[in-house]
Design an enzyme around this catalytic site. Structure first.
Site, PDB file in Angstrom:
ATOM      1  N   SER A   7      56.444 -32.680  11.154  1.00 16.75           N
ATOM      2  CA  SER A   7      57.157 -31.659  10.388  1.00 16.75           C
ATOM      3  C   SER A   7      56.135 -30.790   9.672  1.00 16.75           C
ATOM      4  O   SER A   7      55.399 -31.262   8.802  1.00 16.75           O
ATOM      5  CB  SER A   7      58.082 -32.316   9.366  1.00 16.75           C
ATOM      6  N   HIS A  32      58.440 -29.962  14.604  1.00 17.27           N
ATOM      7  CA  HIS A  32      59.681 -30.005  13.833  1.00 17.27           C
ATOM      8  C   HIS A  32      59.625 -28.936  12.738  1.00 17.27           C
ATOM      9  O   HIS A  32      58.717 -28.932  11.901  1.00 17.27           O
ATOM     10  CB  HIS A  32      59.852 -31.400  13.220  1.00 17.27           C
ATOM     11  N   ASP A  34      61.551 -27.154   9.643  1.00 18.41           N
ATOM     12  CA  ASP A  34      62.612 -27.350   8.653  1.00 18.41           C
ATOM     13  C   ASP A  34      63.040 -26.026   8.045  1.00 18.41           C
ATOM     14  O   ASP A  34      62.299 -25.416   7.272  1.00 18.41           O
ATOM     15  CB  ASP A  34      62.115 -28.289   7.548  1.00 18.41           C
ATOM     16  N   MET A  36      65.494 -24.126   5.577  1.00 19.42           N
ATOM     17  CA  MET A  36      66.342 -24.389   4.401  1.00 19.42           C
ATOM     18  C   MET A  36      66.783 -23.065   3.790  1.00 19.42           C
ATOM     19  O   MET A  36      65.992 -22.122   3.715  1.00 19.42           O
ATOM     20  CB  MET A  36      65.562 -25.194   3.357  1.00 19.42           C
ATOM     21  N   HIS A  65      65.375 -27.689  12.756  1.00 19.19           N
ATOM     22  CA  HIS A  65      66.323 -28.442  11.920  1.00 19.19           C
ATOM     23  C   HIS A  65      66.913 -27.482  10.887  1.00 19.19           C
ATOM     24  O   HIS A  65      66.259 -27.128   9.912  1.00 19.19           O
ATOM     25  CB  HIS A  65      65.540 -29.597  11.258  1.00 19.19           C
ATOM     26  N   MET A  67      68.909 -26.705   7.964  1.00 16.03           N
ATOM     27  CA  MET A  67      69.577 -27.198   6.753  1.00 16.03           C
ATOM     28  C   MET A  67      70.166 -25.986   6.058  1.00 16.03           C
ATOM     29  O   MET A  67      69.729 -25.566   4.978  1.00 16.03           O
ATOM     30  CB  MET A  67      68.558 -27.939   5.874  1.00 16.03           C
ATOM     31  N   MET A 136      69.252 -38.553   9.006  1.00  8.68           N
ATOM     32  CA  MET A 136      68.393 -38.268   7.849  1.00  8.68           C
ATOM     33  C   MET A 136      68.194 -39.555   7.062  1.00  8.68           C
ATOM     34  O   MET A 136      69.163 -40.177   6.615  1.00  8.68           O
ATOM     35  CB  MET A 136      69.034 -37.219   6.934  1.00  8.68           C
ATOM     36  N   GLY A 143      60.157 -32.663   1.277  1.00  4.78           N
ATOM     37  CA  GLY A 143      59.279 -33.611   1.950  1.00  4.78           C
ATOM     38  C   GLY A 143      58.811 -34.669   0.957  1.00  4.78           C
ATOM     39  O   GLY A 143      59.037 -34.540  -0.251  1.00  4.78           O
ATOM     40  N   GLY A 144      58.195 -35.710   1.467  1.00  7.86           N
ATOM     41  CA  GLY A 144      57.532 -36.689   0.614  1.00  7.86           C
ATOM     42  C   GLY A 144      58.434 -37.642  -0.145  1.00  7.86           C
ATOM     43  O   GLY A 144      57.996 -38.254  -1.121  1.00  7.86           O
ATOM     44  N   ASP A 174      64.428 -38.787  10.413  1.00 12.68           N
ATOM     45  CA  ASP A 174      63.654 -37.805   9.639  1.00 12.68           C
ATOM     46  C   ASP A 174      63.698 -38.155   8.156  1.00 12.68           C
ATOM     47  O   ASP A 174      64.774 -38.193   7.560  1.00 12.68           O
ATOM     48  CB  ASP A 174      64.285 -36.422   9.893  1.00 12.68           C
TER      49      ASP A 174
HETATM   50  C1  DX5 Z   1      63.498 -33.039   4.668  1.00  7.36           C
HETATM   51  C2  DX5 Z   1      63.046 -32.530   6.010  1.00  7.36           C
HETATM   52  C3  DX5 Z   1      62.003 -33.355   6.644  1.00  7.36           C
HETATM   53  C4  DX5 Z   1      60.727 -33.455   5.856  1.00  7.36           C
HETATM   54  C5  DX5 Z   1      60.196 -34.820   6.102  1.00  7.36           C
HETATM   55  O1  DX5 Z   1      64.587 -32.330   4.216  1.00  7.36           O
HETATM   56  O2  DX5 Z   1      64.133 -32.463   6.921  1.00  7.36           O
HETATM   57  O3  DX5 Z   1      61.737 -32.954   7.993  1.00  7.36           O
HETATM   58  O4  DX5 Z   1      59.753 -32.527   6.220  1.00  7.36           O
HETATM   59  O5  DX5 Z   1      59.101 -35.012   5.298  1.00  7.36           O
HETATM   60  P1  DX5 Z   1      58.525 -36.465   5.039  1.00  7.36           P
HETATM   61  O6  DX5 Z   1      58.111 -37.014   6.392  1.00  7.36           O
HETATM   62  O7  DX5 Z   1      57.361 -36.188   4.150  1.00  7.36           O
HETATM   63  O8  DX5 Z   1      59.595 -37.282   4.414  1.00  7.36           O
HETATM   64 ZN    ZN Z   2      63.643 -32.107   9.113  1.00  7.09          ZN
END
Ligand code: DX5
Ligand code: ZN
Length: 218
Positions: A7, A32, A34, A36, A65, A67, A136, A143-144, A174
């Site tokens: 990601s 990947h 993301d 948002m 992805h 969101m 999910m 992230g993180g 994910d």
């Molecule tokens: C979260 C995203 C993920 C995110 C995952 O909303 O969909 O793809 O980047 O990050 P890690 O692997 O750090 O949890």
């Molecule tokens: Zn994602």
């Protein structure tokens, strides 16, 4: 065969091309992305122009992805920008089956994502129409975060359902996946693993994809 999908949310956006080449050279299967919208989730991240730019610098399939609320408004423009897989959220629109058919009609692979609190049974009737389901394992938006433990049960449940209704379907997971828990996620039945901080935040990011694949056991 396990697929690893780094990601880029956790990458350094000021040198995105290099960050993508790095994971591509280490054997990543997908990129990947993301997306948002600041409504379905609190953050705003990447839009179509950036997807189009990424399309130019990698041969890897783009796993997009979304969101975003009411994803039908933007599906076509993300496919035009170069998305190979379009993943929408079960919770983000009203007419899920129509959205899935719309994605397929554009020639992209159709995936649906479930938030942690959403039951896998909500996808029972549409499962045969899907290329992939994304579980999910954190609440989307950042992230993180830490892996939510009950996701393992959901992956197992979904694998059993897919074995009956759509055996070729991919199960992607994910959120919060790292070198220590990837094996358990794969053993539960997932075959596409997303990792942001687990790869870009690793001490040796240039070899993190291959190491993660080894830790997954395949
Ligand atoms: C979260 C995203 C993920 C995110 C995952 O909303 O969909 O793809 O980047 O990050 P890690 O692997 O750090 O949890
Ligand atoms: Zn994602």
């Amino acid at each position: 065969m396990i697929k690893i999908a780094p990601s880029i949310l956790a990458s350094d956006f000021s040198r995105l091309a290099a960050e993508i080449s790095m994971v591509e050279n280490d054997g990543a299967d997908y990129i990947h992305v993301d997306v948002m919208d600041g409504r379905f989730v609190p953050n705003i991240t990447i839009g179509q122009p950036v997807v189009a730019a990424i399309r130019k610098i990698t041969k890897l399939p783009l796993d997009v992805h979304l969101m975003i609320e009411d994803p039908d408004r933007h599906i076509e423009s993300f496919v035009e920008a170069g998305a190979d897989i379009i993943c929408i959220h079960q919770e983000a629109g009203i007419h899920l089956e129509r959205s899935i058919q719309f994605i397929r009609s554009l020639g992209a692979k159709a995936a649906v994502s479930l938030n942690p609190a959403t039951d896998v049974n909500t996808l029972k009737y549409v499962l045969p129409e899907l290329d992939m389901v994304l579980i999910m394992s954190v609440n989307p938006g950042f992230g993180g975060q830490e892996f939510i433990g009950f996701s393992i049960e959901k992956i197992k449940e979904l694998r059993a359902m897919a074995d009956r209704l759509n055996p070729g379907m991919d199960i992607e997971v994910d959120g919060g996946i790292n070198m220590d828990n990837i094996r358990e996620v794969v053993k539960a039945g997932a075959n596409v693993i997303v990792a942001g901080s687990g790869i870009y935040g690793d001490g040796n990011p240039a070899t993190a994809v291959s190491l993660m694949r080894r830790m997954a056991g395949g």
